[in-house]
Write an enzyme that holds these catalytic residues in place. Structure first.
Site, mmCIF file in Angstrom:
data_model
loop_
_atom_site.group_PDB
_atom_site.id
_atom_site.type_symbol
_atom_site.label_atom_id
_atom_site.label_comp_id
_atom_site.label_asym_id
_atom_site.label_seq_id
_atom_site.Cartn_x
_atom_site.Cartn_y
_atom_site.Cartn_z
ATOM 1 N N LYS A 76 -11.651 19.592 -0.594
ATOM 2 C CA LYS A 76 -10.943 19.470 0.681
ATOM 3 C C LYS A 76 -9.469 19.167 0.451
ATOM 4 O O LYS A 76 -9.122 18.189 -0.223
ATOM 5 C CB LYS A 76 -11.547 18.331 1.520
ATOM 6 C CG LYS A 76 -12.864 18.695 2.163
ATOM 7 C CD LYS A 76 -13.496 17.494 2.807
ATOM 8 C CE LYS A 76 -13.168 17.360 4.266
ATOM 9 N NZ LYS A 76 -13.869 16.184 4.858
HETATM 10 C C1 E4P Z 1 -15.255 16.135 8.079
HETATM 11 O O1 E4P Z 1 -14.973 16.942 7.209
HETATM 12 C C2 E4P Z 1 -14.243 15.268 8.694
HETATM 13 O O2 E4P Z 1 -13.584 14.520 7.727
HETATM 14 C C3 E4P Z 1 -14.871 14.401 9.763
HETATM 15 O O3 E4P Z 1 -15.668 15.207 10.611
HETATM 16 C C4 E4P Z 1 -13.868 13.602 10.569
HETATM 17 O O4 E4P Z 1 -14.520 12.949 11.624
HETATM 18 P P1 E4P Z 1 -13.855 11.752 12.474
HETATM 19 O O5 E4P Z 1 -12.781 12.326 13.328
HETATM 20 O O6 E4P Z 1 -14.985 11.201 13.281
HETATM 21 O O7 E4P Z 1 -13.304 10.772 11.471
#
Ligand code: E4P
Length: 307
Positions: free
Chosen positions: A126
């Protein structure tokens, strides 16, 4: 707009419809992934991030006992966690996030990404949807490193992801953050809808991974819009299971409302040319910047001062 089912899913001896959208667990705890796998019968993949890793029960236990981690220990813990999750999930893989602040260069992200990619056979690295993150993604796909472009809050960022990773042999993921747009009064599901529409005229190498999912309605709308993947906190998956795995029907209507039931502001579709160079798109978004700052803060909360 239409969506489709893919086969039947057997849960507790009952057959139910399984969506074509792959379901990932949004978390940082292998035990939780295992529990969800027993509950719904499968887990296609997993996404992790620095905030979720900081919440991992073993890391929390270390912190509670007064132990703070060195950067090496933090990396070792992260590796251990994703190595435990890796065999539990299907072909959507495990997304591992590089530690990047607003000054981290593409080369620094790539060095981390290369290492993280070697941790498990089904890794996705990522990177944030920033100029440097996009540059790291461009270099990564040329080295056959699978990538998941995170903190996506605009159609322009998704267009840039497409242009920067063209020619990738593996699917590239882009993660629009639905819940965080909702939190500031904008209809986050519109971003998923707009990106899917924009990609209708594409070569299909970028898959939309709906992220920051907060409700069953977000989940159902992700199925309905035909997102290739959706990453979901275990709490929402438990609610979905408890409700009997509902699916959207052809007449499904999504109403974007805030916690008080007030309508969210629609995000209009933009006609963007995917053939343009990736760095010609405006990549700035306040929530991307804030998201990076929050990940840095959560990561640092686990570290020793001198780490
Ligand atoms: C997934 O890849 C993301 O990091 C995650 O869905 C973020 O979610 P949040 O906005 O609840 O922190």
């Amino acid at each position: 707009m239409s969506f489709h089912f893919e086969g039947l899913l057997e849960v507790n001896g009952m057959l139910t419809k399984r969506p074509a959208t792959k379901i990932l667990v949004d978390g940082g705890d292998p035990e939780e992934t295992l529990r969800i796998k027993s509950l719904i019968g499968f887990v296609d993949g997993q996404t992790t991030n620095p905030s979720l890793i900081a919440k991992n029960p073993e890391i929390q236990q270390l912190l509670a006992s007064g132990h703070r981690l060195s950067t090496q220990e933090e990396k070792d813990e992260y590796k251990k966690i994703v190595q435990s999750i890796s065999p539990l999930v299907g072909d959507a893989g495990v997304s591992i996030e590089v530690f990047a602040d607003l000054n981290t260069t593409a080369e620094e992200m790539l060095a981390q990404g290369q290492e993280m990619f070697s941790w498990i056979p089904n890794a996705y690295v990522k990177y944030p949807c920033t100029h440097e993150g996009l540059r790291a993604a461009d270099m990564s796909v040329r080295k056959s490193i699978r990538v998941n472009m995170t903190l996506c809050f605009s159609q322009e960022q998704a267009a840039a992801v497409y242009a920067a990773t063209q020619g990738s042999k593996e699917p590239v993921y882009v993660s629009p953050f639905v819940g965080r747009l909702d939190d500031q009064g904008e209809d986050g599901m519109d971003l998923v809808r707009n990106i899917k529409k924009m990609y209708e005229r594409s070569d299909g190498h970028v898959h939309v991974l709906a992220a920051s999912i907060r409700t069953i309605n977000h989940l159902l709308c992700s199925f309905f819009l035909g997102a290739e993947l959706v990453t979901v906190p275990s709490k929402v998956l438990q609610e979905w299971a408890a409700a009997g795995f509902p699916m959207p029907d052809q007449d499904f209507v999504y109403k974007g409302v805030d916690a008080k039931g007030r309508p969210l502001k629609p995000i209009p579709y933009k006609d963007l040319d995917l053939k343009l160079p990736w760095d010609s798109f405006d990549l700035t978004h306040e929530l991307t910047t804030k998201g990076i700052q929050k990940f840095v803060a959560d990561y640092q909360s686990t570290l020793r001062r001198s780490a």
